[in-house]
Design an enzyme around this catalytic site. Structure first.
Site, PDB file in Angstrom:
ATOM      1  N   HIS A   1      22.717 -29.027 -32.675  1.00  0.00           N
ATOM      2  CA  HIS A   1      24.050 -29.630 -32.700  1.00  0.00           C
ATOM      3  C   HIS A   1      24.535 -30.077 -31.319  1.00  0.00           C
ATOM      4  CE1 HIS A   1      27.866 -30.542 -34.514  1.00  0.00           C
ATOM      5  NE2 HIS A   1      28.505 -29.847 -33.590  1.00  0.00           N
TER       6      HIS A   1
ATOM      7  N   ASP B   1      26.747 -33.001 -39.228  1.00  0.00           N
ATOM      8  CA  ASP B   1      26.115 -33.559 -40.432  1.00  0.00           C
ATOM      9  C   ASP B   1      24.908 -34.413 -40.077  1.00  0.00           C
ATOM     10  OD1 ASP B   1      27.275 -35.676 -39.227  1.00  0.00           O
ATOM     11  OD2 ASP B   1      28.317 -36.434 -40.996  1.00  0.00           O
TER      12      ASP B   1
ATOM     13  N   HIS C   1      20.785 -28.664 -17.404  1.00  0.00           N
ATOM     14  CA  HIS C   1      21.260 -29.910 -17.995  1.00  0.00           C
ATOM     15  C   HIS C   1      20.254 -31.001 -17.680  1.00  0.00           C
ATOM     16  CE1 HIS C   1      23.008 -30.604 -13.903  1.00  0.00           C
ATOM     17  NE2 HIS C   1      22.514 -31.792 -14.148  1.00  0.00           N
TER      18      HIS C   1
ATOM     19  N   CYS D   1      25.914 -35.913 -35.369  1.00  0.00           N
ATOM     20  CA  CYS D   1      26.810 -35.375 -34.344  1.00  0.00           C
ATOM     21  C   CYS D   1      26.571 -35.985 -32.966  1.00  0.00           C
ATOM     22  CB  CYS D   1      26.723 -33.864 -34.287  1.00  0.00           C
ATOM     23  SG  CYS D   1      25.044 -33.268 -34.090  1.00  0.00           S
TER      24      CYS D   1
END
Lengths: 157, 330
Positions: B323, B121, B291, B124
């Site tokens: 997300h 939403d 990463h 996150c």
């Protein structure tokens, strides 16, 4: 519910302390309901609203301050971003740009700033917005001035 | 009549009007009609709606959009994290999707055991960070880390004060976070178990307040070091640092970017690893998963090239475009 009440109580105390500091805003909490507030704001100078006193009604939701207060003009005002009939205000901080960093007092300040700097491109009052967009500053000023005199200034005599 | 007398007069009129619930016609001030009814007719103020509960079962076909990487928004009403799932459930999402992604998930599986999904939403990143951090403290019982972060939190409080924020606007959010910190340390009356941590993280009133705490901390850090953050912000939007904080950091539901993560990591002194799962690939053949470690600025040694090796973040998040979820190393 408890959190919003506690926060509003803090704001209430802050308002009492700041009363003198900001003569343009008088924020009053309803005697029996801390979720209902009214404010009197002074129309900013060098605008058609100068000399007028405008009344705002605040309805504070239980999720405050995560959610914004609902604010509208009770005093009739001719302004592109205020609905002529309902007094609804089109202001980003009262909608998606709200954050708990705002307070009822600072919302009043933001509304005063909006009165001085209308945004005719997102109008709630199209007549008012159209005058400004068409460049008819004189027309906008005289309409806004007329309603300020009619609605926001005490009658003479 | 001077201004103050006038205000006083109008004010008494208003009090009378309010007390009669605006039913009587005022003589001197125009008043809109019955406010409640007016509001019904003009649903002016959007009520922040809860995301609709998704009833249709998850279908992998639904994922097949152009990007091949649309993140399925979970159907939970709770704001907190879901139970952790084995990484294979991630692979199942992309079963008929991009080969690169499947390959990358396989590579991820060598290092990571599980994923925990968080509600999508716009909060996150903060929710993932919150749960991951509190869970780490709960499991490690690292008292010195708690003392360290508390010192940082106090620093953040001073930052906000010096930036002109009124205490009452942020103190409730600060104290709720500190409460959570104390409760994950065992041995006091408020101590909670892992299950309770999950329940609490799903309690919207707790979770939202902690998210808001992070948003205040992030905003304070960005504004305090505005010269450092300005070029990054200019790269994202046309806004000034202050506008950016007001419109993209402080409001709930505004998504987090590198700027937010860097600022939060710096402010709290917590390193964060973000693993990127996207369709990018290199020509050299083998697939690797990128990463990035966000290492707090304070920890940077003069020879910056060595320092990231020394810090191993205990928070690992999986980023898929739009997300963040939590990843668990093996």
């Amino acid at each position: 519910m408890q959190a919003s009440r506690a926060r509003l109580f803090k704001e209430y105390k802050e308002v009492q302390r700041e009363k003198v500091a900001d003569p343009d805003i008088q924020l009053v909490c309803d005697d029996s309901n801390i979720f209902k507030w009214t404010a009197l704001i002074k129309g900013p100078s060098e605008t058609p609203f100068e000399g007028g006193i405008f009344q705002l009604a605040f309805a504070v939701p239980e999720q405050y301050p995560l959610q914004p207060p609902q604010v509208r003009f009770l005093t009739k005002i001719f302004h592109p971003n205020v609905h002529f009939k309902t007094g609804e205000i089109c202001l980003d901080i009262l909608k998606n740009a709200w954050s708990p960093a705002w307070t009822l007092q600072s919302v009043c300040r933001a509304i005063i700033a909006l009165m001085a700097h209308p945004e005719p491109d997102s109008p709630l009052n199209c007549d008012s917005g159209n005058l400004l967009r068409a460049g008819d500053i004189k027309g906008y000023h005289s309409m806004a001035r007329m309603y300020t005199r009619l609605a926001a200034m005490p009658k003479k005599g | 009549m001077n201004y103050y007398a006038r205000v006083k007069k109008v004010n008494t009129e208003i009090t009378e009007q309010v007390s009669t619930k605006l039913t009587s016609k005022p003589s001197k001030v125009f008043i809109a009609k019955d406010p409640e009814r007016e509001r019904e007719r003009h649903p002016i103020f959007p009520i922040r709606s809860q995301r609709p509960v998704q009833t249709t079962p998850f279908s992998p076909q639904a994922m097949q959009n152009q990007e091949g990487l649309q993140v399925q928004v979970d159907g939970e009403v709770e704001s907190g994290p879901a139970p952790s799932e084995p990484l294979s459930s991630l692979a199942a999402e992309y079963q008929s999707g991009s080969a690169i992604l499947l390959e990358k998930i396989k590579v991820l599986g060598e290092q990571y055991a599980a994923i925990r999904r968080t509600r999508g939403d716009g909060n996150c990143f903060f929710r993932s960070f919150m749960f991951s951090y509190l869970e780490h403290i709960l499991e490690s019982q690292d008292v010195s880390e708690v003392d360290r972060i508390k010192a940082n939190v106090e620093q953040c409080r001073k930052t906000l004060q010096s930036l002109g924020y009124a205490d009452f606007t942020f103190e409730d959010f600060f104290s709720l976070f500190l409460e959570q910190l104390d409760s994950v340390l065992q041995g006091n009356e408020e101590s909670i178990s892992h299950d309770e941590l999950i329940l609490r993280s799903r309690d919207q009133s707790v979770s939202d307040y902690v998210v808001m705490f992070f948003r205040f901390v992030t905003s304070g850090e960005i504004r305090k070091r505005s010269e450092f953050f300005e070029p990054f912000i200019l790269g994202l939007t046309n806004a000034t640092v202050e506008q950016f904080c007001k419109s993209s950091v402080e409001p709930m539901g505004e998504e987090s970017d590198h700027v937010h993560i860097t600022a939060l990591s710096d402010a709290l002194g917590v390193p964060i690893r973000v693993v990127y799962l996207d369709r990018s690939s290199c020509d050299s053949g083998g697939v690797s998963v990128n990463h990035h470690d966000f290492v707090p600025a304070g920890n940077d040694l003069p020879n910056a090239s060595d320092s990231p090796e020394k810090v191993s973040p205990f928070i690992t998040l999986l980023y898929r475009p739009g997300h963040y979820d939590i990843l668990y190393p093996k």
